[in-house]
Design a protein around this motif. Sequence first.
Motif, PDB file in Angstrom:
ATOM      1  N   THR A 147       0.955  -1.149  -0.018  1.00 48.58           N
ATOM      2  CA  THR A 147       0.042  -0.138   0.154  1.00 48.58           C
ATOM      3  C   THR A 147       0.906   1.482   0.165  1.00 48.58           C
ATOM      4  O   THR A 147       2.149   1.062   0.068  1.00 48.58           O
ATOM      5  CB  THR A 147      -0.919   0.011   1.235  1.00 48.58           C
ATOM      6  OG1 THR A 147       0.072   0.216   2.498  1.00 48.58           O
ATOM      7  CG2 THR A 147      -1.839  -1.109   1.319  1.00 48.58           C
ATOM      8  N   ASN A 148       0.198   2.446   0.049  1.00 51.19           N
ATOM      9  CA  ASN A 148       1.103   3.662   0.131  1.00 51.19           C
ATOM     10  C   ASN A 148       0.968   4.120   1.553  1.00 51.19           C
ATOM     11  O   ASN A 148       1.130   5.621   1.769  1.00 51.19           O
ATOM     12  CB  ASN A 148       0.394   4.722  -0.637  1.00 51.19           C
ATOM     13  CG  ASN A 148      -0.975   4.909  -0.532  1.00 51.19           C
ATOM     14  OD1 ASN A 148      -1.679   4.631   0.447  1.00 51.19           O
ATOM     15  ND2 ASN A 148      -1.823   5.708  -1.258  1.00 51.19           N
ATOM     16  N   ILE A 149       0.555   3.403   2.663  1.00 45.99           N
ATOM     17  CA  ILE A 149       0.453   3.498   3.885  1.00 45.99           C
ATOM     18  C   ILE A 149       1.994   3.548   4.652  1.00 45.99           C
ATOM     19  O   ILE A 149       2.069   2.381   4.739  1.00 45.99           O
ATOM     20  CB  ILE A 149      -0.335   2.818   4.694  1.00 45.99           C
ATOM     21  CG1 ILE A 149      -2.136   3.039   4.178  1.00 45.99           C
ATOM     22  CG2 ILE A 149      -0.691   3.067   6.186  1.00 45.99           C
ATOM     23  CD1 ILE A 149      -2.978   2.065   4.615  1.00 45.99           C
ATOM     24  N   ILE A 199      -5.692   3.362  -0.936  1.00 50.24           N
ATOM     25  CA  ILE A 199      -4.443   2.872  -0.383  1.00 50.24           C
ATOM     26  C   ILE A 199      -3.463   2.755  -1.292  1.00 50.24           C
ATOM     27  O   ILE A 199      -2.482   1.833  -1.063  1.00 50.24           O
ATOM     28  CB  ILE A 199      -4.746   1.862   0.656  1.00 50.24           C
ATOM     29  CG1 ILE A 199      -5.498   0.785   0.224  1.00 50.24           C
ATOM     30  CG2 ILE A 199      -5.591   2.396   1.844  1.00 50.24           C
ATOM     31  CD1 ILE A 199      -5.704  -0.420   0.964  1.00 50.24           C
ATOM     32  N   GLY A 200      -3.426   2.847  -2.424  1.00 48.96           N
ATOM     33  CA  GLY A 200      -2.457   2.923  -3.564  1.00 48.96           C
ATOM     34  C   GLY A 200      -2.464   1.525  -4.286  1.00 48.96           C
ATOM     35  O   GLY A 200      -1.293   1.379  -5.088  1.00 48.96           O
ATOM     36  N   ILE A 201      -3.661   0.788  -3.979  1.00 50.18           N
ATOM     37  CA  ILE A 201      -3.814  -0.396  -4.989  1.00 50.18           C
ATOM     38  C   ILE A 201      -4.374   0.027  -6.453  1.00 50.18           C
ATOM     39  O   ILE A 201      -5.380   0.281  -6.422  1.00 50.18           O
ATOM     40  CB  ILE A 201      -4.434  -1.444  -4.347  1.00 50.18           C
ATOM     41  CG1 ILE A 201      -3.964  -1.742  -2.949  1.00 50.18           C
ATOM     42  CG2 ILE A 201      -4.655  -2.594  -4.913  1.00 50.18           C
ATOM     43  CD1 ILE A 201      -4.823  -2.560  -2.099  1.00 50.18           C
ATOM     44  N   LYS A 202      -3.283  -0.243  -7.569  1.00 55.52           N
ATOM     45  CA  LYS A 202      -3.757   0.317  -8.745  1.00 55.52           C
ATOM     46  C   LYS A 202      -4.551  -0.689  -9.490  1.00 55.52           C
ATOM     47  O   LYS A 202      -5.613  -0.542 -10.354  1.00 55.52           O
ATOM     48  CB  LYS A 202      -2.524   0.588  -9.412  1.00 55.52           C
ATOM     49  CG  LYS A 202      -1.618   1.727  -9.098  1.00 55.52           C
ATOM     50  CD  LYS A 202      -0.267   2.012  -9.892  1.00 55.52           C
ATOM     51  CE  LYS A 202       0.340   3.410  -9.353  1.00 55.52           C
ATOM     52  NZ  LYS A 202       1.433   3.562 -10.090  1.00 55.52           N
ATOM     53  N   ASP A 203      -4.323  -1.986  -9.331  1.00 50.23           N
ATOM     54  CA  ASP A 203      -5.073  -3.049 -10.042  1.00 50.23           C
ATOM     55  C   ASP A 203      -5.347  -4.334  -8.911  1.00 50.23           C
ATOM     56  O   ASP A 203      -4.415  -4.946  -8.521  1.00 50.23           O
ATOM     57  CB  ASP A 203      -4.147  -3.777 -11.232  1.00 50.23           C
ATOM     58  CG  ASP A 203      -5.169  -4.540 -12.092  1.00 50.23           C
ATOM     59  OD1 ASP A 203      -6.205  -5.156 -11.365  1.00 50.23           O
ATOM     60  OD2 ASP A 203      -4.400  -4.830 -13.247  1.00 50.23           O
ATOM     61  N   ILE A 204      -6.661  -4.445  -8.496  1.00 51.94           N
ATOM     62  CA  ILE A 204      -6.852  -5.272  -7.505  1.00 51.94           C
ATOM     63  C   ILE A 204      -6.685  -6.606  -8.018  1.00 51.94           C
ATOM     64  O   ILE A 204      -6.645  -7.823  -7.237  1.00 51.94           O
ATOM     65  CB  ILE A 204      -8.218  -5.148  -6.798  1.00 51.94           C
ATOM     66  CG1 ILE A 204      -8.560  -5.848  -5.577  1.00 51.94           C
ATOM     67  CG2 ILE A 204      -9.499  -5.772  -7.883  1.00 51.94           C
ATOM     68  CD1 ILE A 204      -9.756  -5.287  -4.893  1.00 51.94           C
ATOM     69  N   ASN A 205      -6.592  -7.017  -9.385  1.00 53.01           N
ATOM     70  CA  ASN A 205      -6.482  -8.211 -10.052  1.00 53.01           C
ATOM     71  C   ASN A 205      -4.945  -8.611 -10.176  1.00 53.01           C
ATOM     72  O   ASN A 205      -4.836  -9.786 -10.725  1.00 53.01           O
ATOM     73  CB  ASN A 205      -7.087  -8.540 -11.384  1.00 53.01           C
ATOM     74  CG  ASN A 205      -8.742  -8.434 -11.234  1.00 53.01           C
ATOM     75  OD1 ASN A 205      -9.196  -8.872 -10.536  1.00 53.01           O
ATOM     76  ND2 ASN A 205      -9.293  -7.240 -12.137  1.00 53.01           N
TER      77      ASN A 205
END
Length: 263
Positions: A147-149, A199-205
């Motif tokens: 993530t970006n956290i 939270i910075g997730i670009k592609d959940i797949n």
Amino acid sequence: MKDTANMSPAEIRAIIRNNEWIKPTSGMAKGFTQANLAILKKDLAFEFLLFCQRNPKPCPILDVTEPGSPIPRLIAPGADIRTDIPKYRIYRSGELTEEVTDIMKYWEDDMVAFLIGCSFTFEHPLMNNGIPVRHIEENCNVAMYKTNIPCVKAGRFEGPMVVSMRPIPEKDVVRAVQITSRFPAVHGAPIQIGNPGRIGIKDINKPDFGDRVTIREGEVPVFWACGATPQAIAMEVKPELMITHAPGHMFIADVLDEQYSVF
């Protein structure tokens, strides 16, 4: 096919030790706590312990071994951390160099092992409440994402939080939050619901660790802090040597998951 859900932790660890199970451990030893692993040399152990103390959501400590001892005396005094996990990862200077089924030849007398709470622990309580756990249904590993956290820095340790994702039927999201909130020692309540981009997730797949799972119509992706975070930290900090579990291949303790619950 072994009924691993109803086997004892000691029985599970025995088949793992004999290399009869080299797969993720989700769903095994129903009712018992599972744990992530991070092993470091003693000279980094205090800084890592401080890092975990400052970041209890992704890194809730369940046990720390004595320097040089492979025995997690608080949560499984009959176990050996060098052999009782299905698959380990060896990181050298931040690079993943090997995946192995035991770490006997890598173990040194100044190593300290950290056992960190795992969200697999609260999956049976979810299922007992009629909430599906997709990676168990699909017989694969849980999906995990960087993530970006940012984690709170401690000494040389810093880097991003990793999260695990489970698709939850929209009608069950509130109940899933209530159930998992009872288990703060194994990550507790979700950190994000329904908005991976936030939270910075670009592609959940395309998970960073584990496997892609199906998200069905009417389901919401729910994200929990994850004990794979130390692996992301290893890639950032680049210690000379760090040993972890392979994502999803956990240590199964003798402690009942209800012992980590609150009411």
